[in-house]
Design a protein around this motif. Structure first.
Motif, PDB file in Angstrom:
ATOM      1  N   LEU A  29     -31.709 -40.229 -24.567  1.00 39.10           N
ATOM      2  CA  LEU A  29     -32.681 -40.917 -25.430  1.00 39.10           C
ATOM      3  C   LEU A  29     -34.022 -41.073 -24.725  1.00 39.10           C
ATOM      4  O   LEU A  29     -35.080 -40.909 -25.337  1.00 39.10           O
ATOM      5  CB  LEU A  29     -32.139 -42.277 -25.861  1.00 39.10           C
ATOM      6  N   GLU A  30     -33.984 -41.357 -23.425  1.00 43.25           N
ATOM      7  CA  GLU A  30     -35.225 -41.460 -22.650  1.00 43.25           C
ATOM      8  C   GLU A  30     -35.919 -40.108 -22.553  1.00 43.25           C
ATOM      9  O   GLU A  30     -37.143 -40.016 -22.690  1.00 43.25           O
ATOM     10  CB  GLU A  30     -34.927 -42.006 -21.255  1.00 43.25           C
ATOM     11  N   LEU A  31     -35.140 -39.059 -22.333  1.00 37.65           N
ATOM     12  CA  LEU A  31     -35.701 -37.716 -22.249  1.00 37.65           C
ATOM     13  C   LEU A  31     -36.339 -37.302 -23.571  1.00 37.65           C
ATOM     14  O   LEU A  31     -37.407 -36.690 -23.590  1.00 37.65           O
ATOM     15  CB  LEU A  31     -34.608 -36.712 -21.861  1.00 37.65           C
ATOM     16  N   LYS A  32     -35.697 -37.664 -24.674  1.00 41.57           N
ATOM     17  CA  LYS A  32     -36.210 -37.280 -25.989  1.00 41.57           C
ATOM     18  C   LYS A  32     -37.626 -37.811 -26.212  1.00 41.57           C
ATOM     19  O   LYS A  32     -38.423 -37.179 -26.907  1.00 41.57           O
ATOM     20  CB  LYS A  32     -35.266 -37.787 -27.080  1.00 41.57           C
ATOM     21  N   GLU A  33     -37.952 -38.940 -25.609  1.00 41.68           N
ATOM     22  CA  GLU A  33     -39.303 -39.501 -25.727  1.00 41.68           C
ATOM     23  C   GLU A  33     -40.340 -38.646 -24.991  1.00 41.68           C
ATOM     24  O   GLU A  33     -41.527 -38.740 -25.283  1.00 41.68           O
ATOM     25  CB  GLU A  33     -39.329 -40.930 -25.184  1.00 41.68           C
ATOM     26  N   MET A  34     -39.892 -37.812 -24.053  1.00 38.03           N
ATOM     27  CA  MET A  34     -40.801 -36.989 -23.255  1.00 38.03           C
ATOM     28  C   MET A  34     -40.861 -35.540 -23.722  1.00 38.03           C
ATOM     29  O   MET A  34     -41.618 -34.746 -23.171  1.00 38.03           O
ATOM     30  CB  MET A  34     -40.363 -37.011 -21.790  1.00 38.03           C
ATOM     31  N   VAL A  35     -40.055 -35.181 -24.715  1.00 42.50           N
ATOM     32  CA  VAL A  35     -39.949 -33.784 -25.148  1.00 42.50           C
ATOM     33  C   VAL A  35     -40.517 -33.632 -26.548  1.00 42.50           C
ATOM     34  O   VAL A  35     -40.205 -34.409 -27.448  1.00 42.50           O
ATOM     35  CB  VAL A  35     -38.466 -33.323 -25.142  1.00 42.50           C
ATOM     36  N   ARG A  36     -41.352 -32.619 -26.713  1.00 48.21           N
ATOM     37  CA  ARG A  36     -41.826 -32.247 -28.049  1.00 48.21           C
ATOM     38  C   ARG A  36     -40.972 -31.061 -28.496  1.00 48.21           C
ATOM     39  O   ARG A  36     -40.960 -30.017 -27.852  1.00 48.21           O
ATOM     40  CB  ARG A  36     -43.289 -31.847 -28.027  1.00 48.21           C
ATOM     41  N   VAL A  37     -40.234 -31.255 -29.584  1.00 47.08           N
ATOM     42  CA  VAL A  37     -39.341 -30.216 -30.089  1.00 47.08           C
ATOM     43  C   VAL A  37     -40.057 -29.473 -31.211  1.00 47.08           C
ATOM     44  O   VAL A  37     -40.490 -30.078 -32.191  1.00 47.08           O
ATOM     45  CB  VAL A  37     -38.010 -30.830 -30.599  1.00 47.08           C
ATOM     46  N   TYR A  38     -40.172 -28.169 -31.043  1.00 52.99           N
ATOM     47  CA  TYR A  38     -40.798 -27.321 -32.047  1.00 52.99           C
ATOM     48  C   TYR A  38     -39.723 -26.575 -32.822  1.00 52.99           C
ATOM     49  O   TYR A  38     -38.712 -26.156 -32.247  1.00 52.99           O
ATOM     50  CB  TYR A  38     -41.730 -26.302 -31.395  1.00 52.99           C
ATOM     51  N   GLU A  39     -39.959 -26.417 -34.104  1.00 55.93           N
ATOM     52  CA  GLU A  39     -39.027 -25.665 -34.929  1.00 55.93           C
ATOM     53  C   GLU A  39     -39.004 -24.212 -34.456  1.00 55.93           C
ATOM     54  O   GLU A  39     -40.023 -23.679 -34.015  1.00 55.93           O
ATOM     55  CB  GLU A  39     -39.412 -25.741 -36.405  1.00 55.93           C
ATOM     56  N   ASP A  40     -37.849 -23.583 -34.570  1.00 62.83           N
ATOM     57  CA  ASP A  40     -37.714 -22.179 -34.205  1.00 62.83           C
ATOM     58  C   ASP A  40     -38.580 -21.332 -35.130  1.00 62.83           C
ATOM     59  O   ASP A  40     -38.691 -21.620 -36.320  1.00 62.83           O
ATOM     60  CB  ASP A  40     -36.260 -21.732 -34.320  1.00 62.83           C
ATOM     61  N   ASP A  41     -39.206 -20.305 -34.592  1.00 67.28           N
ATOM     62  CA  ASP A  41     -40.031 -19.404 -35.386  1.00 67.28           C
ATOM     63  C   ASP A  41     -39.536 -17.984 -35.148  1.00 67.28           C
ATOM     64  O   ASP A  41     -40.055 -17.261 -34.309  1.00 67.28           O
ATOM     65  CB  ASP A  41     -41.503 -19.545 -35.003  1.00 67.28           C
ATOM     66  N   TYR A  42     -38.504 -17.618 -35.892  1.00 70.45           N
ATOM     67  CA  TYR A  42     -37.923 -16.296 -35.727  1.00 70.45           C
ATOM     68  C   TYR A  42     -38.858 -15.210 -36.245  1.00 70.45           C
ATOM     69  O   TYR A  42     -38.717 -14.052 -35.901  1.00 70.45           O
ATOM     70  CB  TYR A  42     -36.582 -16.213 -36.444  1.00 70.45           C
ATOM     71  N   GLY A  43     -39.823 -15.580 -37.068  1.00 72.00           N
ATOM     72  CA  GLY A  43     -40.755 -14.613 -37.607  1.00 72.00           C
ATOM     73  C   GLY A  43     -41.604 -13.941 -36.550  1.00 72.00           C
ATOM     74  O   GLY A  43     -42.061 -12.821 -36.710  1.00 72.00           O
ATOM     75  N   VAL A  44     -41.817 -14.614 -35.437  1.00 68.18           N
ATOM     76  CA  VAL A  44     -42.612 -14.022 -34.349  1.00 68.18           C
ATOM     77  C   VAL A  44     -41.950 -12.749 -33.863  1.00 68.18           C
ATOM     78  O   VAL A  44     -42.623 -11.762 -33.570  1.00 68.18           O
ATOM     79  CB  VAL A  44     -42.761 -15.034 -33.184  1.00 68.18           C
ATOM     80  N   ILE A  45     -40.655 -12.708 -33.806  1.00 71.13           N
ATOM     81  CA  ILE A  45     -39.925 -11.526 -33.340  1.00 71.13           C
ATOM     82  C   ILE A  45     -40.075 -10.388 -34.341  1.00 71.13           C
ATOM     83  O   ILE A  45     -40.154  -9.224 -33.959  1.00 71.13           O
ATOM     84  CB  ILE A  45     -38.432 -11.876 -33.145  1.00 71.13           C
ATOM     85  N   LEU A  46     -40.138 -10.710 -35.613  1.00 75.59           N
ATOM     86  CA  LEU A  46     -40.143  -9.693 -36.650  1.00 75.59           C
ATOM     87  C   LEU A  46     -41.535  -9.177 -36.993  1.00 75.59           C
ATOM     88  O   LEU A  46     -41.667  -8.128 -37.611  1.00 75.59           O
ATOM     89  CB  LEU A  46     -39.483 -10.255 -37.910  1.00 75.59           C
ATOM     90  N   ARG A  47     -42.576  -9.886 -36.609  1.00 72.97           N
ATOM     91  CA  ARG A  47     -43.948  -9.463 -36.939  1.00 72.97           C
ATOM     92  C   ARG A  47     -44.332  -8.229 -36.141  1.00 72.97           C
ATOM     93  O   ARG A  47     -44.061  -8.139 -34.957  1.00 72.97           O
ATOM     94  CB  ARG A  47     -44.941 -10.584 -36.655  1.00 72.97           C
TER      95      ARG A  47
END
Length: 49
Positions: A29-47
């Motif tokens: 829970l403490e770590l979660k306050e320090m981490v910015r979670v970005y959604e996966d972007d699988y489209g980058v691989i396919l572009r």
């Protein structure tokens, strides 16, 4: 600030919730306050460049 993709964070939380004790869960829970979670972007691989 740390960064992480959604898939990695979700898998990490599953492991902690399954195997972690109270201290690990609290530290997560403490770590979660320090981490910015970005959604996966699988489209980058396919572009095409």
């Amino acid at each position: 600030m740390l960064v992480c993709c959604r898939t990695a964070w979700d898998d990490f939380e599953k492991i902690v919730n399954t195997l972690g004790g109270p201290n690990e869960k609290r530290r997560t829970l403490e770590l979660k306050e320090m981490v910015r979670v970005y959604e996966d972007d699988y489209g980058v691989i396919l572009r095409k460049p």
